[in-house]
Scaffold this motif. Sequence first.
Motif, short mmCIF file in Angstrom:
data_model
loop_
_atom_site.label_atom_id
_atom_site.label_comp_id
_atom_site.label_asym_id
_atom_site.label_seq_id
_atom_site.Cartn_x
_atom_site.Cartn_y
_atom_site.Cartn_z
N GLY A 1 1.76 -3.91 5.08
CA GLY A 1 1.70 -2.58 4.48
C GLY A 1 1.65 -1.53 5.57
O GLY A 1 1.16 -1.80 6.68
N GLU A 2 2.17 -0.35 5.28
CA GLU A 2 2.15 0.75 6.25
C GLU A 2 1.40 1.94 5.66
O GLU A 2 1.65 2.32 4.51
CB GLU A 2 3.60 1.15 6.60
N SER A 3 0.51 2.52 6.44
CA SER A 3 -0.13 3.76 6.01
C SER A 3 0.77 4.92 6.41
O SER A 3 1.20 5.01 7.55
CB SER A 3 -1.49 3.93 6.69
N VAL A 4 1.03 5.83 5.46
CA VAL A 4 1.89 6.97 5.78
C VAL A 4 1.07 8.21 6.16
O VAL A 4 1.62 9.29 6.32
CB VAL A 4 2.89 7.31 4.64
N ALA A 5 -0.25 8.02 6.34
CA ALA A 5 -1.07 9.16 6.78
C ALA A 5 -0.69 9.53 8.21
O ALA A 5 -0.47 8.66 9.05
CB ALA A 5 -2.55 8.81 6.70
N PHE A 6 -0.60 10.83 8.47
CA PHE A 6 -0.26 11.31 9.82
C PHE A 6 -1.54 11.48 10.64
O PHE A 6 -2.64 11.29 10.16
CB PHE A 6 0.49 12.64 9.71
N ASN A 7 -1.34 11.90 11.89
CA ASN A 7 -2.46 12.18 12.79
C ASN A 7 -3.31 13.36 12.35
O ASN A 7 -4.50 13.40 12.61
CB ASN A 7 -1.88 12.57 14.16
N SER A 8 -2.66 14.35 11.78
CA SER A 8 -3.34 15.59 11.40
C SER A 8 -3.22 15.78 9.89
O SER A 8 -2.21 15.38 9.30
CB SER A 8 -2.68 16.80 12.07
N PRO A 9 -4.23 16.40 9.26
CA PRO A 9 -4.20 16.57 7.80
C PRO A 9 -3.37 17.77 7.36
O PRO A 9 -3.87 18.67 6.68
CB PRO A 9 -5.69 16.75 7.46
N TRP A 10 -2.09 17.76 7.72
CA TRP A 10 -1.21 18.90 7.40
C TRP A 10 -0.52 18.72 6.07
O TRP A 10 -0.37 19.67 5.31
CB TRP A 10 -0.11 19.02 8.46
N TYR A 11 -0.05 17.53 5.83
CA TYR A 11 0.71 17.26 4.60
C TYR A 11 -0.26 17.09 3.44
O TYR A 11 -0.09 17.63 2.36
CB TYR A 11 1.59 16.02 4.79
N ASN A 12 -1.30 16.27 3.68
CA ASN A 12 -2.42 16.21 2.73
C ASN A 12 -3.68 16.00 3.56
O ASN A 12 -3.65 16.13 4.78
CB ASN A 12 -2.20 15.10 1.68
N GLU A 13 -4.80 15.70 2.90
CA GLU A 13 -6.08 15.67 3.59
C GLU A 13 -6.31 14.37 4.37
O GLU A 13 -7.23 14.29 5.17
CB GLU A 13 -7.21 15.89 2.58
N GLU A 14 -5.46 13.36 4.15
CA GLU A 14 -5.71 12.08 4.82
C GLU A 14 -5.15 12.08 6.24
O GLU A 14 -4.18 12.76 6.55
CB GLU A 14 -5.05 10.93 4.04
N THR A 15 -5.78 11.31 7.11
CA THR A 15 -5.27 11.10 8.48
C THR A 15 -5.36 9.61 8.78
O THR A 15 -6.00 8.84 8.07
CB THR A 15 -6.11 11.84 9.55
#
Length: 368
Positions: free
Chosen positions: A46-60
Amino acid sequence: MKITDITIRHLQMKLKDPFTTSFGTFTNKEFLLLEARDVEGTIGWGESVAFNSPWYNEETLKTNWHMLEDFLIPLILNKELNHPDEVSEIFSSIRKNNMAKSTIEGAVWDIYAQQTNQSLAAALGGKKDKIEVGISIGIQKSIEDLVALVDGFVKEGYKRIKVKIKPDWDIEVMRTLREKFPDTAIMADANSAYRLEDTALLKQLDAFDLMMIEQPLASDDIIDHAQLQKQLKTPICLDESIHSLEDARKAVELGSTGIINIKIGRVGGLSEAKKIHDYCAANNVPVWCGGMLESGIGRAHNVALTTLPNFILPGDTAGSNRYWEKDIILPEVVATNGYIDVPQTVGIGYEVDREAVESFTIAKKNYN
Ligand SMILES: O=C(O)CCC(=O)c1ccccc1C(=O)O
Ligand SMILES: [Mg+2]
């Protein structure tokens, strides 16, 4: 199925070109990969699509690791599971954190598909043997640069061109693209860069025969989008605002959206994505599969999901070579003339290139 062993890896992969949206620029892609082993030895990814910074949504990436380590992995390890749909039920005691949840759920779906001897696409109920795909293009230094890029991707055969817009990179950009590419399916994605007060400006986009405008208003809004849609001819497509089947139902009932971008991570996994797909199919709302600059593993999950019948519009799942010098799956995802062939082998249908995975790994931890 019983997951007895999980490894989380933090990978860093350099994007071929920086990708700029209204909220920021990505140059390096950092993300979590999750490898789950079942008691019988089957391995799912599985891959987490959370980015480094919470720009797209609140998750990182870090909030995902925290949620996985402290809450989600303990809930799933050594639990007897009959079907991947049970994962989201088990996780329902944890609010939101959908991208973290989806990371495990995707691996469980991969294991389930292998153990039932079918492709992930077939396990989800998908029938297509190839999918139609478009491409998403970030904000560029100049309109000329953008036109040159679009020209290249149109020649590669991508079925739909999506371009990012933001205030002062919108009307002239779309006017120019429509003039230069009169027969191309074009759409715009604002990633929440506007407010309802910008309605007069957004109405100017109606002149360019766009397929849709994606997420023009606030990332948590469905009320103002309904107001805006009443005044726009161009269909609105929601991305950021939709986290669940319930969100989709409310947005459709309110008239906030005519099309939905489904991202597996944003909605908490494949089971919820499928429910949204089914609801939209029953209500004549076309859907398409969004992208989060995924590596091959997340990309393979997107390909499988897109085989469901109501994925009528081309999605953002471009070929691996649009993002990476080298991807972490074999073969890579290849888009030819705007089509990706759906792998027919069991599970996600691509081999994980462990050597490549290790070369991009900057941290890893095992749980059992
Ligand atoms: O090529 C892709 O993976 C889609 C790129 C894209 O549009 C995007 C990339 C990063 C964050 C949000 C979005 C989006 O769809 O809004
Ligand atoms: Mg979007």
